[in-house]
Design a protein around this motif. Structure first.
Motif: not given
Ligand SMILES: CSC[C@H]1O[C@H](OP(=O)(O)O)[C@H](O)[C@@H]1O
Ligand SMILES: Nc1ncnc2[nH]cnc12
Length: 314
Positions: A20-21, A64-65, A73, A97-98, A186, A204-206
């Motif tokens: 993830g992030t 993922r991104h 997301p 995931s963050a 957020f 989170n958003m993911s």
């Molecule tokens: C950059 S903060 C928000 C972003 O971080 C997390 O991403 P991931 O789950 O891919 O690590 C969160 O879900 C948001 O997409």
């Protein structure tokens, strides 16, 4: 010097890691191939890098991104990501995931293995493989794979030796609920308080639709959350910003890499033996409500890519 890697890989790859992030590569492993895959749902968000562990076990990694973090997301092509991993043989996914913490005791840089999800996405992400006249319903009561989580937990001492706590259902004595919100903005403070009132632990958003699609693809799935902030619920404190998230992730990425290495030591044998990664096998076969004679050939062909042999192409 950029090394050009082979674009094909002939062995099945049983384990996938989604970064993830802040986690765009698996640094401790040497890549042996980089696959550009086209699925009936389009291209995954990044090429899939295959690396081998010290014993030669192949692992797939996907960002993922995207490798340049170009998909927000909502835009992540989750169906292509999951379909591509399934196509190369993946039976189990660990997904990093963050997350924001909704609980005082889950501190920034702590790790969390969630057991439950509250879906607060807005229905604007394609979130099922079953559509266009082929109706299927997946069981989602237990969104994560308990066996996979148990094996991941075995690697906790590696985190603890670096002063990082791993929160699990066992350490908390209750479910750990992840809220998945739409984003990309957020939460407001009011929303953050509401999620706390739901009893949720992290946000989170993911996770949605990734976790749902993994279930539909019969892949065992567990998200590993890295806490980076206290979201927006702490009175008198600045609400979460990207700077806060990225600051903690930079400091923490070495822990994520060490943790992954330690997890692989345990997981490899379990996946090879079939004790992890097979619990959903066959689960989707009888999940379709539509009479097969009424399903279009185009849909059957698409689904043959994901779950070959389940629905006749005759
Ligand atoms: C950059 S903060 C928000 C972003 O971080 C997390 O991403 P991931 O789950 O891919 O690590 C969160 O879900 C948001 O997409
Ligand atoms: N507070 C937060 N809300 C949503 N996603 C996040 N990812 C990291 N921190 C987050």
């Amino acid at each position: 010097m950029t090394v050009t890697l082979p674009s094909t890989f002939d062995e099945p790859v049983l384990l996938g890691v989604i970064g993830g992030t802040g986690l765009y590569h698996l640094e401790s492993l040497t890549p042996v191939a980089r696959l550009t895959i086209s699925t009936p749902w389009g291209h995954p968000s990044s090429p899939i890098t295959i690396s081998r562990t010290k014993t030669g076990f192949p692992i797939a990694f996907l960002a993922r991104h995207g490798v340049h973090h170009q998909f927000n997301p909502t835009e992540v092509p989750s169906r292509a990501n999951i379909a591509a991993l399934k196509y190369i043989g993946v039976r189990a996914i660990i997904a990093f995931s963050a997350v924001g913490s909704l609980r005082e005791h889950i501190r920034p840089r702590d790790f969390v293995l969630p057991t439950q999800i509250i879906d607060r996405t807005k229905g604007i992400r394609p979130s099922t493989f079953f559509e266009n006249g082929m109706v299927g319903h997946v069981a989602f009561g237990d969104p994560f794979d308990e066996k996979l989580a148990a094996v991941i937990s075995k690697a906790a001492p590696v985190l603890e030796s670096n002063g990082v706590k791993l929160h699990t259902k066992t350490t908390e004595g209750k479910d750990l609920t992840l809220v998945c919100m739409e984003g990309p903005a957020f939460s407001t403070r009011a929303e953050s308080h509401m999620y706390r009132s739901f009893g949720a632990s992290v946000i989170n958003m993911s996770c949605i639709p990734e976790a749902k699609l993994a279930k539909e693809a019969e892949i065992s799935y567990q998200m590993i959350c890295m806490s980076t902030d206290y979201d927006a619920w702490r009175e008198g404190e600045e609400a979460v910003t990207v700077e806060t998230v990225v600051g903690h992730l930079k400091a923490n990425s070495q822990n994520a890499h060490n943790f992954t290495e330690a997890i692989l030591d345990y997981l490899e044998e379990e996946i090879k033996a079939g004790t992890v990664g097979r619990s959903l096998e066959g689960s989707m076969k009888y999940s379709v409500s539509t009479a097969s004679s009424q399903i279009s050939r185009a849909m059957l062909e698409k689904m043959h890519y994901l779950l070959p042999g389940y629905w006749s192409l005759e």
